[in-house]
Design an enzyme around this catalytic site. Structure first.
Site, mmCIF file in Angstrom:
data_model
loop_
_atom_site.group_PDB
_atom_site.id
_atom_site.type_symbol
_atom_site.label_atom_id
_atom_site.label_comp_id
_atom_site.label_asym_id
_atom_site.label_seq_id
_atom_site.Cartn_x
_atom_site.Cartn_y
_atom_site.Cartn_z
ATOM 1 N N TRP A 174 -18.201 68.544 65.575
ATOM 2 C CA TRP A 174 -17.668 69.641 66.369
ATOM 3 C C TRP A 174 -18.835 70.541 66.817
ATOM 4 C CZ3 TRP A 174 -17.623 74.962 64.962
ATOM 5 C CH2 TRP A 174 -16.992 75.778 65.916
ATOM 6 N N ASP A 336 -6.015 80.929 77.597
ATOM 7 C CA ASP A 336 -6.199 79.982 76.489
ATOM 8 C C ASP A 336 -5.223 80.319 75.365
ATOM 9 O OD1 ASP A 336 -7.860 78.412 74.314
ATOM 10 O OD2 ASP A 336 -8.801 77.907 76.215
ATOM 11 N N ASP A 337 -5.539 79.879 74.178
ATOM 12 C CA ASP A 337 -4.708 80.045 72.989
ATOM 13 C C ASP A 337 -4.340 81.521 72.773
ATOM 14 O OD1 ASP A 337 -3.512 79.549 70.607
ATOM 15 O OD2 ASP A 337 -5.264 78.693 69.634
ATOM 16 N N LYS A 446 -4.586 73.107 79.970
ATOM 17 C CA LYS A 446 -5.618 72.645 79.046
ATOM 18 C C LYS A 446 -4.861 72.138 77.827
ATOM 19 C CE LYS A 446 -9.547 74.322 76.313
ATOM 20 N NZ LYS A 446 -10.266 75.547 75.924
ATOM 21 N N TRP A 447 -4.898 70.839 77.612
ATOM 22 C CA TRP A 447 -4.119 70.194 76.525
ATOM 23 C C TRP A 447 -5.068 69.933 75.374
ATOM 24 C CZ3 TRP A 447 0.709 66.898 77.295
ATOM 25 C CH2 TRP A 447 1.100 66.270 76.107
ATOM 26 N N ASP A 448 -4.874 70.672 74.297
ATOM 27 C CA ASP A 448 -5.806 70.621 73.170
ATOM 28 C C ASP A 448 -5.241 69.765 72.031
ATOM 29 O OD1 ASP A 448 -8.063 71.263 71.678
ATOM 30 O OD2 ASP A 448 -7.914 73.405 72.078
ATOM 31 N N PHE A 449 -6.099 69.436 71.102
ATOM 32 C CA PHE A 449 -5.702 68.610 69.946
ATOM 33 C C PHE A 449 -6.728 68.912 68.860
ATOM 34 C CE2 PHE A 449 -5.828 64.579 67.557
ATOM 35 C CZ PHE A 449 -4.477 64.351 67.353
ATOM 36 N N ASN A 450 -6.354 69.829 67.953
ATOM 37 C CA ASN A 450 -7.366 70.391 67.060
ATOM 38 C C ASN A 450 -7.359 69.860 65.641
ATOM 39 O OD1 ASN A 450 -9.086 72.231 68.498
ATOM 40 N ND2 ASN A 450 -7.232 73.388 68.943
ATOM 41 N N CYS A 494 -8.696 68.209 75.905
ATOM 42 C CA CYS A 494 -9.608 68.860 74.970
ATOM 43 C C CYS A 494 -9.152 68.461 73.579
ATOM 44 C CB CYS A 494 -9.488 70.382 75.163
ATOM 45 S SG CYS A 494 -10.300 71.398 73.930
ATOM 46 N N ASP A 516 -17.060 72.899 72.410
ATOM 47 C CA ASP A 516 -16.922 74.353 72.340
ATOM 48 C C ASP A 516 -18.279 75.038 72.388
ATOM 49 O OD1 ASP A 516 -14.206 74.290 72.247
ATOM 50 O OD2 ASP A 516 -14.049 74.476 70.076
HETATM 51 C C1 GLA Z 1 -10.187 74.565 70.479
HETATM 52 C C2 GLA Z 1 -10.775 74.417 71.871
HETATM 53 C C3 GLA Z 1 -11.231 75.775 72.348
HETATM 54 C C4 GLA Z 1 -10.093 76.747 72.334
HETATM 55 C C5 GLA Z 1 -9.486 76.810 70.957
HETATM 56 C C6 GLA Z 1 -8.226 77.647 70.958
HETATM 57 O O1 GLA Z 1 -11.173 74.870 69.552
HETATM 58 O O2 GLA Z 1 -11.816 73.497 71.880
HETATM 59 O O3 GLA Z 1 -11.790 75.669 73.652
HETATM 60 O O4 GLA Z 1 -9.134 76.339 73.281
HETATM 61 O O5 GLA Z 1 -9.152 75.523 70.475
HETATM 62 O O6 GLA Z 1 -7.675 77.759 69.703
#
Ligand code: GLA
EC number: 3.2.1.22
Length: 697
Positions: A174, A336-337, A446-450, A494, A516
């Site tokens: 990361w 964003d979030d 922006k479709w995220d997957f954390n 993302c 990031d």
């Molecule tokens: C991930 C994404 C970031 C941001 C955060 C929001 O880390 O990579 O760009 O969108 O989530 O929680």
């Protein structure tokens, strides 16, 4: 129509500059590579044929087999391993049919195992205008008993490496993705992969191979279109052949194949360039541009509020940012979030995708209308495959997450992963995103997957065992449906940065968020690796504030802009704090980007030097060759730059017409000079990056 088996016959697939020739030897047990390289390469003795003795091996262990079972290669590794219900292995094929098209762009070769009845069709396709070969395999259990697929490789690619193999790969973590590295493989094997249910931060499903005696010559590449767990290995045998195996990693155990069942394995793509890693990058770019199809248009300049406000999203601050962004020339404003109920930090809220009325007191519609009134398009962050234990969704559907036997679930970033393979979860995820797009005026997602998948099961233990396959298949379907139903919405993929970039996503998402980490020099290395495997239209990049979160080494605002302009320009800084001079400078860069972004999107890319070299630039040459855009960066210490007596850095440009003239302001160069000597750039503490547009007469 399937033609009968044709042993001894050769089939050549033709790309724009390359060809790929295979044959079924007289014994009919497998398909073999004859040659893979530039047009005409098959016209001569095969560079990969092995006809010497094979002491203590079988002929198949040394042969350049295209798709090998464990009967073909009992010692040196097979692409496909299948066992019966009683655990017996050694499926061995016989050639049964072939289909080839007249344009030499498609080929399908059939095999059947006479003992189990397993059928395999080995497919090839060379998309028009490219130098890639797409390969995949369709398995069918035509027997009467169930089978278990223990290893499900998509393809084996054979590369002649008589002097040793140089492997280029990308490792990371990361905030440090796409680190390009090289390994010299004398003998033995090298392996990369992901068991995380996502391509992952640690490695990229991409590998390049060349002979150790060829620093910048013939180079072969392999990449996989699979958004789950995967593996790529390269093994160089004593005869000098490097065989690259690529395919899914079956983290959930063997795949069951009942009588009559079929299984299509993911597409593995091979690429060839006679021009080193840099040339190979262009082959990948051409392929990905084709995957984008009609959606290959210059992307809008965006502003993303993540680094400015983090979770403290609310209408007033977002509108303040949006107002300034609009003045700078930004076209899309992305929240964003933090916009939905319960989301004040990363411990709660995921799963409950309703705008928080406390944060948008006049309503979310009114907020979006206010953003639009500034002349901006509107974008939104979502992470619909994940759920926080502290959410209404989890309270209502605890059975929807991956879990094993009531054992504790491993949280990552305080969240669990929804089991997207379940139809009701896929329906929830689709309808959530689709519902947002229908309910609100949204142009960009922006479709995220954390988080990766940690639990190899589902609470009730029912359903298909191939959790990875089911998750990926539904993810792809949802992306495809959303694109079909909302063609005007751009989707940025993302995964905590760049953990979800593979060829399958390149065909379904419009842009990738690669990391990031936007710290200038770190980002330079990330982008340099990224562009070796991915086209510039996929490279989302933001200008953020100094000193930044990761890389405090000083760099100018110009450096940050020129860096982000190498792909899809965005701004992620807290622009409320920017001085009038900074805002004016930013507006200037945004305007210049709009002038060159068609060349970035469609132009021919050349990666010059590298982030650890004094020369570091990306050159984009417009398709009509009338403009050459050079983005260059100073990689050394900023404080000492230009203070000692020195000559300028010279950037040797590529692919120019030596006899043509190229103008930049009052400078006028010959193509020959720019290629042989290079474009001069001078660095100083206040001038550490440049955007130079050369115009050809
Ligand atoms: C991930 C994404 C970031 C941001 C955060 C929001 O880390 O990579 O760009 O969108 O989530 O929680």
């Amino acid at each position: 129509m399937t033609a009968p088996a044709a042993t001894g016959q050769r089939w050549t697939l033709r790309g724009a500059h390359t060809e790929y020739t295979v044959t079924v030897p007289a014994h009919g047990r497998w398909l073999e590579l004859v040659a893979w390289g530039p047009h005409g390469v098959s016209d001569g003795p095969s560079p990969v044929a092995y006809d010497g003795p094979v002491p203590f091996l079988t002929a198949g262990d040394a042969a350049p087999i295209e798709y090998a079972t464990d009967a073909d290669r009992p010692f040196t590794g097979a692409d496909l391993v299948v066992e019966t219900a009683t655990g017996e292995r050694r499926v061995g094929f016989g050639h049964t049919g072939v289909r080839a098209d007249a344009e030499q762009r498609e080929l399908a070769v059939d095999f059947t195992d006479p003992v189990t009845g397993l059928r395999a069709t080995v497919h090839y396709r060379v998309p028009a205008g490219t130098d890639v070969v797409q390969r995949w395999v369709e398995l069918t259990n035509a027997g009467t008993a169930s089978l278990r697929v223990v290893r499900a490789g998509s393809a084996g690619f054979c590369v002649p490496t008589p002097h040793g193999a140089l492997l280029s790969h990308q490792w990371g973590q990361w905030a440090q993705e796409f680190q390009l590295a090289q390994v010299e493989l004398g003998h033995g094997s090298f392996a990369i992969g992901s068991a995380q249910g996502v391509p992952g931060h640690l490695h990229v499903p991409w590998l390049a191979v060349r002979d150790a005696a060829e620093a910048a010559g013939p180079t072969w590449g392999v990449a996989l279109a699979w958004t789950g767990s995967w593996e790529i290995s390269a093994e160089r045998d004593t005869g000098g052949l490097t065989r690259v195996r690529v395919g899914r990693q079956l983290v959930d155990g063997p795949l069951e194949l009942a009588p009559g069942d079929g299984l299509t394995l993911p597409v593995a793509t091979g690429a060839y360039s006679s021009d080193g890693l840099d040339g190979l990058a262009r082959v990948w770019h051409t392929h990905q541009r084709l995957l984008a199809g009609e959606r290959l248009t210059p992307r809008p300049v965006l502003y993303n509020s993540w680094e400015a406000t983090y979770f403290a999203v609310e209408a007033e601050s977002q509108l303040a940012l949006a107002g300034i962004a609009a003045e700078l020339g930004v076209e899309t404003f992305v929240v964003d979030d933090g916009w939905f109920v319960g989301r004040d930090d990363d411990t709660a809220g995921l799963g409950d995708w309703t705008p928080d009325p406390a944060k948008f007191p006049a309503g979310f519609d009114a907020f979006i209308a206010d953003v639009r009134a500034l002349g901006l398009n509107f974008g939104l962050w979502v992470e619909p495959e994940c759920v926080n234990p502290r959410s209404r969704l989890y309270a209502e559907h605890p059975e929807w997450v991956y879990a094993v036997d009531g054992r504790p679930i491993t949280p990552v970033r305080n969240q669990y992963l929804l089991d997207l393979g379940r139809p009701e979860v896929a329906e929830f995820v689709h309808s959530t995103v689709d519902g947002l797009l229908r309910r609100y005026d949204i142009d960009y997602l922006k479709w995220d997957f954390n988080r990766p998948r940690t639990e190899p099961g589902r609470p009730d233990g029912v359903g298909p065992l191939d959790l990875d396959g089911a998750h990926v298949a539904n993810l792809h379907r949802i992306y495809e449906r959303l694109r079909r139903d909302h063609p005007g919405v751009l989707i940025e993929a993302c995964a905590g940065g760049g953990a979800r970039t593979d060829l399958a996503m390149a065909a379904r998402a419009d842009v990738f968020w690669p990391s990031d980490n936007t710290g200038p020099l770190d980002r330079l290395a990330i982008q340099y690796g990224f562009l070796h495997a991915n086209a510039p239209h996929l490279l989302s990049s933001w200008v953020t504030d100094a000193p930044g979160l990761f890389d405090p080494r000083p760099r100018t605002l110009a450096f940050r802009f020129v860096l982000a302009m190498a792909g899809v320009l965005g701004i992620g800084a807290d622009i409320r704090a920017w001085t009038p001079a900074q805002r004016a400078e930013a507006a200037g860069w945004v305007a210049r980007y709009k002038e060159i972004r068609d060349v970035v999107t469609h132009g021919e890319a050349h990666l010059i030097g590298g982030p650890d070299q004094a020369r570091c630039a990306v050159q984009y040459t417009a398709p009509d060759e009338r403009r050459v855009v050079v983005l260059a960066w100073h990689t050394g210490r900023l404080d000492g730059a230009g203070l000692l007596p020195s000559r300028p850095v010279r950037l040797p440009l590529r692919g120019l017409d030596p006899a043509a003239r190229y103008r930049h302001g009052d400078r006028d160069y010959s193509g020959s000079h720019l290629s042989a000597v290079g474009l001069p750039v001078h660095w100083s503490p206040t001038h550490d990056a440049d955007l130079i547009v050369l115009r050809r007469d």
